[in-house]
Design an enzyme around this catalytic site. Structure first.
Site, PDB file in Angstrom:
ATOM      1  N   LYS A  86      81.380-110.756  12.562  1.00 25.04           N
ATOM      2  CA  LYS A  86      81.772-109.786  13.585  1.00 25.04           C
ATOM      3  C   LYS A  86      82.764-110.405  14.564  1.00 25.04           C
ATOM      4  O   LYS A  86      83.797-109.797  14.889  1.00 25.04           O
ATOM      5  CB  LYS A  86      80.541-109.286  14.354  1.00 25.04           C
ATOM      6  CG  LYS A  86      80.859-108.146  15.292  1.00 25.04           C
ATOM      7  CD  LYS A  86      79.845-107.983  16.388  1.00 25.04           C
ATOM      8  CE  LYS A  86      80.102-108.978  17.482  1.00 25.04           C
ATOM      9  NZ  LYS A  86      79.188-108.873  18.614  1.00 25.04           N
TER      10      LYS A  86
ATOM     11  N   ASP B  93      79.611-103.884  16.009  1.00 24.62           N
ATOM     12  CA  ASP B  93      78.734-104.338  17.090  1.00 24.62           C
ATOM     13  C   ASP B  93      77.601-103.331  17.262  1.00 24.62           C
ATOM     14  O   ASP B  93      77.469-102.380  16.477  1.00 24.62           O
ATOM     15  CB  ASP B  93      79.530-104.559  18.395  1.00 24.62           C
ATOM     16  CG  ASP B  93      80.082-103.252  18.959  1.00 24.62           C
ATOM     17  OD1 ASP B  93      79.757-102.160  18.453  1.00 24.62           O
ATOM     18  OD2 ASP B  93      80.853-103.326  19.945  1.00 24.62           O
TER      19      ASP B  93
END
Ligand code: SF4
Length: 213
Positions: A122, A140
């Site tokens: 991420k 997220d």
């Protein structure tokens, strides 16, 4: 066009028109600063990180400088972001690895980024999309939550969610889509009390996972 494709195109059009100026919430002036800010944002709000980074980057603006900082010095600056001992250790290790392996520069490559200490998929995707203009789908907590409620995925696993979104959305739109969906999650489709009555996606949203639909 199938009904799912039609629904997705309506979601994309809504996000484009509602959040045309969506951007990364974290403040940064370089790939290095975004990388460090993203590491600090784990288990912390972006607003809190933005309160800390001016002091951090004012003192240590790049990897070369941060690699020379002591653990105590960095801990004192990042303390309010939580888990500050681990975070101070992580960003110092990150700076040292960038200096040792990349001459202090941040590589614009997923494999190289995820080889850096403390950098997961991420975080790497945030930097690739936010600084290098590459197709990236960072999932997220906001993107994951809203994707699930909208029925764009049936999973809560970020890697699986990324795969589901990547399979449905053209790569050229990945970055804008995740940025805008994240803004929708912060403003309307919030974690505890989503504002469905005020949401422009309500007519086409299955509201998956919500108790009262
Ligand atoms: S209708 Fe409710 S659950 Fe669906 S996207 Fe909007 S706020 Fe989220």
């Amino acid at each position: 066009m199938t009904s799912n494709e039609n629904r997705l195109s309506r979601i994309l059009a809504f996000l484009d028109s509602t959040y045309p100026d969506a951007r990364i919430v974290l403040d940064f002036k370089s790939p290095f600063q975004l990388l460090v800010a993203t590491v600090l944002a784990a288990q912390c709000t972006d607003d809190r990180v933005n309160q800390v980074t001016p002091g951090l980057f004012g003192r240590w603006p790049d990897a070369a400088e941060l690699s020379k900082a002591t653990q105590d010095e960095v801990e004192a600056v990042v303390r309010s972001t939580g888990f500050y001992k681990n975070k101070a250790k992580a960003v110092r290790a990150l700076a040292a690895a960038l200096v040792a392996d990349h001459g202090g520069a941040v590589p614009g490559d997923l494999d190289l980024l995820t080889k850096l200490p403390g950098v997961g998929r991420k975080t790497a995707s945030v930097v690739l999309g936010g600084c290098f203009g590459k197709p990236a789908l960072p999932v997220d907590t906001h993107v994951g939550r809203v994707s699930y409620r909208l029925g764009l995925t049936v999973s809560n696993d970020p890697v699986r969610i990324e795969q589901d979104l990547a399979g449905a959305i053209p790569a050229a739109r990945w970055w804008d889509f995740t940025t805008r969906l994240g803004w929708h999650g912060r403003r309307i489709c919030t974690g505890r009390k989503p504002l469905c009555d005020s949401c422009g996606l309500e007519p086409i949203c299955p509201k998956n996972g919500l108790a009262s639909k």
